[in-house]
Motif scaffolding. Structure first.
Motif, PDB file in Angstrom:
ATOM      1  N   HIS A 248     -13.013   9.947   2.795  1.00 43.39           N
ATOM      2  CA  HIS A 248     -12.102   9.291   3.735  1.00 43.39           C
ATOM      3  C   HIS A 248     -12.665   9.214   5.145  1.00 43.39           C
ATOM      4  O   HIS A 248     -11.935   9.059   6.126  1.00 43.39           O
ATOM      5  CB  HIS A 248     -10.724   9.986   3.744  1.00 43.39           C
ATOM      6  CG  HIS A 248      -9.572   9.048   3.940  1.00 43.39           C
ATOM      7  ND1 HIS A 248      -8.984   8.838   5.171  1.00 43.39           N
ATOM      8  CD2 HIS A 248      -8.895   8.262   3.065  1.00 43.39           C
ATOM      9  CE1 HIS A 248      -7.994   7.976   5.043  1.00 43.39           C
ATOM     10  NE2 HIS A 248      -7.917   7.605   3.772  1.00 43.39           N
TER      11      HIS A 248
ATOM     12  N   ALA B 103     -11.360  -0.060  -0.429  1.00 42.44           N
ATOM     13  CA  ALA B 103     -10.310   0.024   0.586  1.00 42.44           C
ATOM     14  C   ALA B 103     -10.818   0.854   1.753  1.00 42.44           C
ATOM     15  O   ALA B 103     -11.312   1.965   1.577  1.00 42.44           O
ATOM     16  CB  ALA B 103      -9.049   0.663   0.008  1.00 42.44           C
TER      17      ALA B 103
ATOM     18  N   PHE C 131      -7.110   3.186  -5.371  1.00 37.98           N
ATOM     19  CA  PHE C 131      -8.321   3.391  -4.586  1.00 37.98           C
ATOM     20  C   PHE C 131      -8.572   4.896  -4.450  1.00 37.98           C
ATOM     21  O   PHE C 131      -7.736   5.622  -3.901  1.00 37.98           O
ATOM     22  CB  PHE C 131      -8.186   2.722  -3.217  1.00 37.98           C
ATOM     23  CG  PHE C 131      -8.192   1.213  -3.292  1.00 37.98           C
ATOM     24  CD1 PHE C 131      -9.371   0.532  -3.583  1.00 37.98           C
ATOM     25  CD2 PHE C 131      -7.036   0.484  -3.073  1.00 37.98           C
ATOM     26  CE1 PHE C 131      -9.397  -0.862  -3.656  1.00 37.98           C
ATOM     27  CE2 PHE C 131      -7.045  -0.907  -3.133  1.00 37.98           C
ATOM     28  CZ  PHE C 131      -8.234  -1.573  -3.431  1.00 37.98           C
TER      29      PHE C 131
ATOM     30  N   HIS D 292     -12.591   4.360  -2.644  1.00 36.84           N
ATOM     31  CA  HIS D 292     -11.986   4.536  -1.320  1.00 36.84           C
ATOM     32  C   HIS D 292     -12.788   5.589  -0.547  1.00 36.84           C
ATOM     33  O   HIS D 292     -12.222   6.468   0.090  1.00 36.84           O
ATOM     34  CB  HIS D 292     -10.530   4.968  -1.495  1.00 36.84           C
ATOM     35  CG  HIS D 292      -9.708   4.982  -0.247  1.00 36.84           C
ATOM     36  ND1 HIS D 292      -9.788   4.012   0.732  1.00 36.84           N
ATOM     37  CD2 HIS D 292      -8.755   5.864   0.194  1.00 36.84           C
ATOM     38  CE1 HIS D 292      -8.913   4.285   1.698  1.00 36.84           C
ATOM     39  NE2 HIS D 292      -8.297   5.423   1.404  1.00 36.84           N
TER      40      HIS D 292
ATOM     41  N   ASP E  52      -3.570   4.559  -2.399  1.00 37.76           N
ATOM     42  CA  ASP E  52      -4.736   5.171  -1.757  1.00 37.76           C
ATOM     43  C   ASP E  52      -4.739   6.691  -1.927  1.00 37.76           C
ATOM     44  O   ASP E  52      -3.668   7.323  -1.974  1.00 37.76           O
ATOM     45  CB  ASP E  52      -4.747   4.852  -0.262  1.00 37.76           C
ATOM     46  CG  ASP E  52      -5.147   3.424   0.040  1.00 37.76           C
ATOM     47  OD1 ASP E  52      -5.324   2.633  -0.898  1.00 37.76           O
ATOM     48  OD2 ASP E  52      -5.282   3.091   1.230  1.00 37.76           O
TER      49      ASP E  52
ATOM     50  N   CYS F  90       0.843  -1.200   0.000  1.00 37.16           N
ATOM     51  CA  CYS F  90       0.000   0.000   0.000  1.00 37.16           C
ATOM     52  C   CYS F  90       0.876   1.247   0.000  1.00 37.16           C
ATOM     53  O   CYS F  90       1.701   1.430   0.906  1.00 37.16           O
ATOM     54  CB  CYS F  90      -0.922  -0.015   1.218  1.00 37.16           C
ATOM     55  SG  CYS F  90      -1.966   1.451   1.359  1.00 37.16           S
TER      56      CYS F  90
END
Length: 285
Positions: A188, A222, A154, A184, A130, A65
């Motif tokens: 967030h 994710a 993602f 994703h 990410d 990642c």
């Protein structure tokens, strides 16, 4: 040459040709049966579904990642250093993975391996990214392309087209060049805090946004910060996600597909240290 002799020789040639054609037909028939058997075996693999014990017993595929690919800046705290690798570090890591024989796979391949028993390369790896940072496109994808590597990106959909984040056009280009572009969340927000309409806002709408941009299905998710809870599993399934990726926490024994493990690559690690940690984390030795 006498007429009778000519007719006799012509008859022998005809018989030889018939015999040859008969043998070819038998060979073709046998080959057809082999192809048919192979097709049936492939179909059996693609339709069979592994039970939980089988999935959990399978050899793990390392999933790395990445977040930021940037030069360190004065005043960077430990968190920023952990979530960042320099362009030089990233280039060195990609070369080391290639030199070590690793081949990148995408989430579809991992899913088919876990669920349907599909085969993978001898040394598979997933490279994941990410948060939509633009350098993942300008530096990451470019460097990966030198080795034929593909990754899964993602996307936080709130960030698309914003300064220092990827644009719709860049995301479309990633998808068109064989990478996976997946969701994703919208902004967030941690999955463990979702209530009411959050599930639609953070799971359903981002999936649709990504699909509208790429023109391809977005079926993988994710978790922000790698954090999940059991309440998320039915919501992910209802939204249409096939797998979800966490970080290095233990997989859930009842929902291994929704707790796929990943390993952050910190900027403080050497390339040798990264590969050593990857082997230990995913029990590759």
């Amino acid at each position: 040459m006498k007429k009778n002799t000519f007719i006799f020789i012509l008859s022998l040639c005809f018989l030889a040709a018939c015999s040859s054609n008969s043998g070819t037909k038998k060979e073709n028939s046998a080959s057809g049966k082999d192809n048919e058997n192979s097709t049936l075996q492939d179909a059996a693999v693609s339709t069979s579904v592994a039970d939980l014990a089988t999935m959990l017993a399978k050899k793990q595929v390392p999933v790395l990642c990445y977040h930021h690919i940037r030069e360190p800046k004065p005043g960077d705290g430990e968190m920023m250093k952990t979530y960042s690798v320099s362009p030089e570090q990233f280039a060195e890591q990609m070369k080391a993975l290639k030199d070590s024989g690793y081949e990148t796979i995408l989430p579809d391949q991992l899913y088919n391996y876990l669920v349907h028993g599909a085969s993978l390369p001898a040394k598979p790896i997933i490279l994941s990214f990410d948060d939509t940072d633009e350098e993942q496109f300008t530096i990451g994808a470019k460097e990966m392309g030198k080795y034929g590597f593909k990754g899964v990106f993602f996307i936080m959909t709130i960030s698309i087209n914003r300064p220092r984040y990827m644009s719709k056009e860049q995301l479309k280009q990633l998808a068109d060049s064989g990478n996976a572009v997946e969701a994703h969340t919208w902004d967030h927000h941690m999955v463990t805090k979702y209530q009411g309409d959050d599930w639609d806002k953070q799971l359903v709408q981002p999936m649709k946004k990504v699909e509208d941009i790429t023109g391809k299905p977005a079926k993988y998710f994710a978790y922000p910060f790698g954090l999940w809870n059991r309440a998320a599993f039915p919501e992910l399934k209802k939204a249409g996600y096939k797998m979800a990726f966490s970080l290095s926490t233990k997989r859930d024994s009842t929902e291994p597909l929704y707790t796929i493990r990943r390993m952050i690559v910190p900027g403080q690690w050497s390339t040798k240290g990264m590969i050593k940690a990857m082997k230990q984390t995913f029990k590759l030795d």
